[in-house]
Design a protein around this motif. Structure first.
Motif, PDB file in Angstrom:
ATOM      1  N   THR A 216       0.802  -1.223   0.000  1.00  4.00           N
ATOM      2  CA  THR A 216       0.000   0.000   0.000  1.00  4.00           C
ATOM      3  C   THR A 216       0.838   1.277   0.000  1.00  4.00           C
ATOM      4  O   THR A 216       0.386   2.303  -0.518  1.00  4.00           O
ATOM      5  CB  THR A 216      -0.932   0.002   1.232  1.00  4.00           C
ATOM      6  OG1 THR A 216      -0.141  -0.123   2.436  1.00  4.00           O
ATOM      7  CG2 THR A 216      -1.910  -1.153   1.151  1.00  4.00           C
ATOM      8  N   SER A 217       2.029   1.235   0.580  1.00 10.76           N
ATOM      9  CA  SER A 217       2.830   2.454   0.718  1.00 10.76           C
ATOM     10  C   SER A 217       3.989   2.553  -0.261  1.00 10.76           C
ATOM     11  O   SER A 217       4.551   3.638  -0.430  1.00 10.76           O
ATOM     12  CB  SER A 217       3.381   2.555   2.148  1.00 10.76           C
ATOM     13  OG  SER A 217       2.325   2.599   3.091  1.00 10.76           O
ATOM     14  N   ILE A 220       2.064   0.287  -4.813  1.00  9.59           N
ATOM     15  CA  ILE A 220       0.971   0.969  -5.513  1.00  9.59           C
ATOM     16  C   ILE A 220       1.319   2.421  -5.826  1.00  9.59           C
ATOM     17  O   ILE A 220       1.092   2.879  -6.960  1.00  9.59           O
ATOM     18  CB  ILE A 220      -0.331   0.854  -4.699  1.00  9.59           C
ATOM     19  CG1 ILE A 220      -0.790  -0.615  -4.667  1.00  9.59           C
ATOM     20  CG2 ILE A 220      -1.418   1.736  -5.285  1.00  9.59           C
ATOM     21  CD1 ILE A 220      -2.063  -0.847  -3.891  1.00  9.59           C
ATOM     22  N   PRO A 221       1.886   3.203  -4.885  1.00 10.74           N
ATOM     23  CA  PRO A 221       2.292   4.569  -5.278  1.00 10.74           C
ATOM     24  C   PRO A 221       3.347   4.592  -6.376  1.00 10.74           C
ATOM     25  O   PRO A 221       3.373   5.519  -7.192  1.00 10.74           O
ATOM     26  CB  PRO A 221       2.838   5.151  -3.967  1.00 10.74           C
ATOM     27  CG  PRO A 221       2.149   4.390  -2.890  1.00 10.74           C
ATOM     28  CD  PRO A 221       2.016   3.000  -3.424  1.00 10.74           C
ATOM     29  N   ARG A 224       1.697   4.383  -9.896  1.00 14.82           N
ATOM     30  CA  ARG A 224       0.522   5.245 -10.085  1.00 14.82           C
ATOM     31  C   ARG A 224       0.363   5.655 -11.546  1.00 14.82           C
ATOM     32  O   ARG A 224      -0.749   5.757 -12.061  1.00 14.82           O
ATOM     33  CB  ARG A 224       0.618   6.480  -9.207  1.00 14.82           C
ATOM     34  CG  ARG A 224      -0.665   7.309  -9.183  1.00 14.82           C
ATOM     35  CD  ARG A 224      -0.502   8.544  -8.333  1.00 14.82           C
ATOM     36  NE  ARG A 224      -0.198   8.223  -6.959  1.00 14.82           N
ATOM     37  CZ  ARG A 224      -1.118   7.902  -6.054  1.00 14.82           C
ATOM     38  NH1 ARG A 224      -2.385   7.852  -6.413  1.00 14.82           N
ATOM     39  NH2 ARG A 224      -0.769   7.630  -4.813  1.00 14.82           N
ATOM     40  N   GLY A 225       1.481   5.919 -12.215  1.00 12.86           N
ATOM     41  CA  GLY A 225       1.390   6.287 -13.627  1.00 12.86           C
ATOM     42  C   GLY A 225       0.760   5.190 -14.467  1.00 12.86           C
ATOM     43  O   GLY A 225      -0.067   5.462 -15.343  1.00 12.86           O
ATOM     44  N   LEU A 227      -1.314   2.934 -13.386  1.00  6.19           N
ATOM     45  CA  LEU A 227      -2.725   2.873 -13.005  1.00  6.19           C
ATOM     46  C   LEU A 227      -3.537   3.930 -13.746  1.00  6.19           C
ATOM     47  O   LEU A 227      -4.656   3.655 -14.200  1.00  6.19           O
ATOM     48  CB  LEU A 227      -2.859   3.070 -11.493  1.00  6.19           C
ATOM     49  CG  LEU A 227      -2.369   1.924 -10.603  1.00  6.19           C
ATOM     50  CD1 LEU A 227      -2.329   2.361  -9.146  1.00  6.19           C
ATOM     51  CD2 LEU A 227      -3.273   0.707 -10.756  1.00  6.19           C
ATOM     52  N   VAL A 228      -2.980   5.117 -13.878  1.00  8.20           N
ATOM     53  CA  VAL A 228      -3.687   6.189 -14.588  1.00  8.20           C
ATOM     54  C   VAL A 228      -3.847   5.833 -16.062  1.00  8.20           C
ATOM     55  O   VAL A 228      -4.925   6.006 -16.648  1.00  8.20           O
ATOM     56  CB  VAL A 228      -2.940   7.525 -14.416  1.00  8.20           C
ATOM     57  CG1 VAL A 228      -3.561   8.613 -15.294  1.00  8.20           C
ATOM     58  CG2 VAL A 228      -2.955   7.956 -12.956  1.00  8.20           C
ATOM     59  N   THR A 231      -6.450   3.170 -16.493  1.00 11.77           N
ATOM     60  CA  THR A 231      -7.789   3.718 -16.254  1.00 11.77           C
ATOM     61  C   THR A 231      -8.272   4.507 -17.460  1.00 11.77           C
ATOM     62  O   THR A 231      -9.435   4.390 -17.872  1.00 11.77           O
ATOM     63  CB  THR A 231      -7.778   4.612 -15.005  1.00 11.77           C
ATOM     64  OG1 THR A 231      -7.320   3.858 -13.882  1.00 11.77           O
ATOM     65  CG2 THR A 231      -9.172   5.134 -14.716  1.00 11.77           C
ATOM     66  N   GLY A 301      -5.467  11.950 -11.901  1.00 13.74           N
ATOM     67  CA  GLY A 301      -4.339  11.067 -11.623  1.00 13.74           C
ATOM     68  C   GLY A 301      -3.033  11.822 -11.510  1.00 13.74           C
ATOM     69  O   GLY A 301      -2.206  11.534 -10.642  1.00 13.74           O
ATOM     70  N   LYS A 304      -2.878  13.658  -8.118  1.00 14.26           N
ATOM     71  CA  LYS A 304      -2.525  12.763  -7.010  1.00 14.26           C
ATOM     72  C   LYS A 304      -1.061  12.400  -7.055  1.00 14.26           C
ATOM     73  O   LYS A 304      -0.395  12.266  -6.031  1.00 14.26           O
ATOM     74  CB  LYS A 304      -3.385  11.498  -7.075  1.00 14.26           C
ATOM     75  CG  LYS A 304      -4.822  11.715  -6.614  1.00 14.26           C
ATOM     76  CD  LYS A 304      -5.569  10.403  -6.576  1.00 14.26           C
ATOM     77  CE  LYS A 304      -6.960  10.588  -6.005  1.00 14.26           C
ATOM     78  NZ  LYS A 304      -7.692   9.287  -5.904  1.00 14.26           N
ATOM     79  N   GLU A 305      -0.551  12.201  -8.288  1.00 10.93           N
ATOM     80  CA  GLU A 305       0.863  11.826  -8.427  1.00 10.93           C
ATOM     81  C   GLU A 305       1.770  12.964  -7.959  1.00 10.93           C
ATOM     82  O   GLU A 305       2.819  12.754  -7.371  1.00 10.93           O
ATOM     83  CB  GLU A 305       1.157  11.472  -9.874  1.00 10.93           C
ATOM     84  CG  GLU A 305       2.537  10.906 -10.094  1.00 10.93           C
ATOM     85  CD  GLU A 305       2.731  10.441 -11.525  1.00 10.93           C
ATOM     86  OE1 GLU A 305       3.805   9.891 -11.815  1.00 10.93           O
ATOM     87  OE2 GLU A 305       1.807  10.614 -12.333  1.00 10.93           O
TER      88      GLU A 305
END
Length: 306
Positions: A216-217, A220-221, A224-225, A227-228, A231, A301, A304-305
């Motif tokens: 989680t820390s 996933i961070p 993030r790119g 994931l965006v 999506t 996204g 958040k990044e």
């Protein structure tokens, strides 16, 4: 004494001529792409925009109508019902699909999965199945008179809900799309996880982070790119939904209407209703709607990044 002038073997080309040659060389590389891009992307959009300003009428033939087609599209209940349907599909199916793909990618990256190569190939394999074939296959599975559901009902003496009924057909299509694209998105996430520096995991372990906290820390961070990007692709794909409902429409004509999705509605207008001008208008409006939503997802996204 007389100064000796050094001999020169040639003149240095002017800077302007050098820049001109570099510019021509650059266009030699970029030119073919620009030509294909203009032919397959810009030209269809321009032609659709041209068609949207006209209307083919029984009396008078094709006539210029200005923005009347766009006014009709904005007041078309069938079109907006189709947009709402794919928006609901997007809100439910995309998070489920991306969540499952992320879980699979994390499991593969953990190194604790037995038979990782086989499992990775097995999850990715449905993406290699054409959408038409997948829709036909799942349509046979869903069948209550001839398919797997019918066989289960007959063997167990039960009556399972009809997956192709009006209340369940959207969920059934979502199941097909999820089955098809989990492997594709899993590959995006897994590739991103493979380039995350191992030193981040080691530092987190030294700080006392457990496996779940690392996921989680750190993991996933770090992706993030990816994931965006996944999506955005999924949002665009949801608004372009066509193959699955088009194939299943023959099996469930009462559940899947001719305006079930915007693309299916456009196809019906163009090839069955002979309303190419209005179909071009609907396509343009749908393209703008898709672009706005995809851009909003990208901005969120990136924020958040940052």
């Amino acid at each position: 004494m007389t100064a000796v002038t050094p001999l020169t073997t040639g003149r240095r080309p002017p800077a302007r001529a050098s820049r001109g040659r570099r510019g021509r060389t650059g266009w030699m590389f970029v030119g073919p792409f620009m030509a294909v891009f203009a032919l397959v992307f810009l030209a269809p959009i321009a032609y659709s925009l041209y068609l949207s300003f006209f209307r083919d009428q029984l009396i008078g033939g094709t006539s210029f109508v200005g923005l009347d087609n766009f006014r009709q599209a904005f007041g078309d209940d069938r079109f907006w019902a189709a947009v709402g349907r794919v928006a609901l599909f997007l809100a439910v199916q995309v998070p489920v699909m991306l969540g499952l793909a992320l879980l699979v990618a994390l499991a593969l990256d953990s190194g604790r999965l037995y038979g990782k190569s086989f499992f990775r190939m097995a999850v990715f394999l449905p993406y290699a199945v054409p959408a038409v074939v997948a829709s036909l296959m799942w349509g046979f599975i869903y069948g209550t008179r001839f398919g797997l559901v019918a066989n289960i009902n007959e063997a167990l003496g039960v009556t399972l809900p009809d997956p192709l009924s009006p209340s369940l057909v959207l969920a059934s299509i979502g199941n097909i799309v999820t089955w098809e694209f989990i492997g594709y998105n899993m590959l995006i996430f897994y590739s991103a996880l493979r380039v995350v520096p191992k030193s981040l995991y080691e530092a987190a372990e030294i700080d006392g982070a457990g496996p779940w906290r690392i996921v989680t820390s750190v993991k996933i961070p770090a992706i993030r790119g990816a994931l965006v990007i996944a999506t955005i692709f999924s949002v665009i794909g949801s608004f372009q939904l066509f193959n699955e409902p088009s194939i299943l429409q023959k099996l469930a004509p009462n559940a899947i209407t001719t305006y079930f999705t915007p693309n299916l509605y456009t196809f019906t207008l163009s090839f069955s209703g002979r309303q190419q001008n209005y179909a071009a208008t609907v396509s343009l409006v749908m393209g703008v709607v898709t672009m706005i939503i995809a851009y909003a997802v990208q901005l969120r996204g990136m924020r958040k990044e940052a």
